[in-house]
Design a protein around this motif. Structure first.
Motif, mmCIF file in Angstrom:
data_model
loop_
_atom_site.group_PDB
_atom_site.id
_atom_site.type_symbol
_atom_site.label_atom_id
_atom_site.label_comp_id
_atom_site.label_asym_id
_atom_site.label_seq_id
_atom_site.Cartn_x
_atom_site.Cartn_y
_atom_site.Cartn_z
ATOM 1 N N ASN A 6 2.615 -1.803 0.410
ATOM 2 C CA ASN A 6 1.976 -0.481 0.345
ATOM 3 C C ASN A 6 0.983 -0.227 1.461
ATOM 4 N N ALA A 46 -6.550 -5.412 3.772
ATOM 5 C CA ALA A 46 -6.475 -5.841 2.374
ATOM 6 C C ALA A 46 -7.169 -7.181 2.199
ATOM 7 N N ALA A 91 -14.845 -4.777 -2.176
ATOM 8 C CA ALA A 91 -14.555 -3.775 -3.211
ATOM 9 C C ALA A 91 -15.225 -2.452 -2.831
ATOM 10 N N HIS A 139 -8.118 -6.287 -3.648
ATOM 11 C CA HIS A 139 -7.022 -6.247 -4.613
ATOM 12 C C HIS A 139 -7.076 -7.532 -5.430
ATOM 13 N N LYS A 140 -7.413 -7.402 -6.716
ATOM 14 C CA LYS A 140 -7.436 -8.586 -7.586
ATOM 15 C C LYS A 140 -6.022 -8.933 -8.003
ATOM 16 N N ILE A 141 -5.699 -10.217 -7.887
ATOM 17 C CA ILE A 141 -4.372 -10.695 -8.247
ATOM 18 C C ILE A 141 -4.535 -11.866 -9.203
ATOM 19 N N ASP A 153 3.216 -9.659 -6.932
ATOM 20 C CA ASP A 153 1.997 -8.831 -6.885
ATOM 21 C C ASP A 153 1.466 -8.720 -5.456
ATOM 22 N N LEU A 205 -7.019 -10.011 -0.607
ATOM 23 C CA LEU A 205 -6.318 -10.454 -1.800
ATOM 24 C C LEU A 205 -7.226 -11.451 -2.514
ATOM 25 N N TYR A 206 -7.738 -11.046 -3.670
ATOM 26 C CA TYR A 206 -8.683 -11.860 -4.434
ATOM 27 C C TYR A 206 -7.938 -12.466 -5.614
ATOM 28 N N THR A 227 3.624 -6.318 -3.498
ATOM 29 C CA THR A 227 3.338 -4.922 -3.877
ATOM 30 C C THR A 227 2.153 -4.394 -3.066
ATOM 31 N N VAL A 228 1.105 -5.200 -2.966
ATOM 32 C CA VAL A 228 -0.075 -4.783 -2.188
ATOM 33 C C VAL A 228 0.285 -4.640 -0.716
#
Length: 187
Positions: free
Chosen positions: A185, A111, A158, A164-166, A178, A113-114, A181-182
């Motif tokens: 999962n 992942a 991407a 994953h944009k946060i 948030d 995280l952006y 959640t990412v």
């Protein structure tokens, strides 16, 4: 499944704050390039001494040295269940090198995280830090330069389906919800 995470985002967006919460919740090592350079130099590793020679001369550490230091760090036992990379990769060449070094270990990035926020929010946050050199113009320039570096890396991840944009402008706890959640999962 291990959680191999990259943090992306402009200065002031809250990456450091969220990294601390991820470390606390998921017990993953937070690996920042600045810390790695300092550790490698303190331990006087071959790559650490190379990095020091560039930094002492006021130059950027070249990708090959940075990549080598990251690879050394990711080979350490505490990264077996995952890690948080912060400040690396800084360009596409480093992202590709990271992919290759992880592939050798049978791993990949799970992942990215952006963290995003409008520039005016970031300028306000950075002004609140109260650093003498942080004028709105200097901050805006820093955001522009970092944005030019960050966008291609965001696109790279991407395309791989791991970005994953946060929304980093939200309340800290809501941002972390948030993030959870990412990460939850991921398995």
């Amino acid at each position: 499944m291990s959680k191999n995470i990259v943090l992306l985002g402009l200065p002031g967006v809250g990456k450091g704050t969220q990294a601390a919460k991820i470390v606390e919740t998921y017990n993953l090592p937070h690996i920042s390039t600045g810390d790695m350079f300092r550790e490698a130099m303190a331990n006087e590793t071959e790559l650490g001494l190379k990095a020091k020679s560039y930094m002492d001369a006021g130059n950027l550490v070249p990708d090959e040295v940075t990549n080598g230091i990251v690879e050394e760090r990711l080979a350490q036992d505490d990264t077996k269940n995952g890690f948080i990379l912060d400040g690396y990769p800084r360009n596409i060449e480093q992202a590709e090198a990271l992919e290759q070094m992880l592939a050798k270990q049978g791993r990949d990035i799970n992942a990215v995280l952006y963290f995003t926020a409008d520039n005016d929010v970031l300028v306000q946050r950075m002004m609140a830090r109260g650093r003498a050199d942080d004028t709105p113009e200097v901050i805006q320039n820093r955001l522009n330069v970092n944005g030019e570096l960050t966008e291609p890396i965001a696109e790279f991840y991407a395309d791989k389906g791991v970005l994953h944009k946060i929304d980093g402008a939200k309340d800290l706890d809501d941002v972390f919800t948030d993030v959870e959640t990412v990460l939850d999962n991921l398995g």
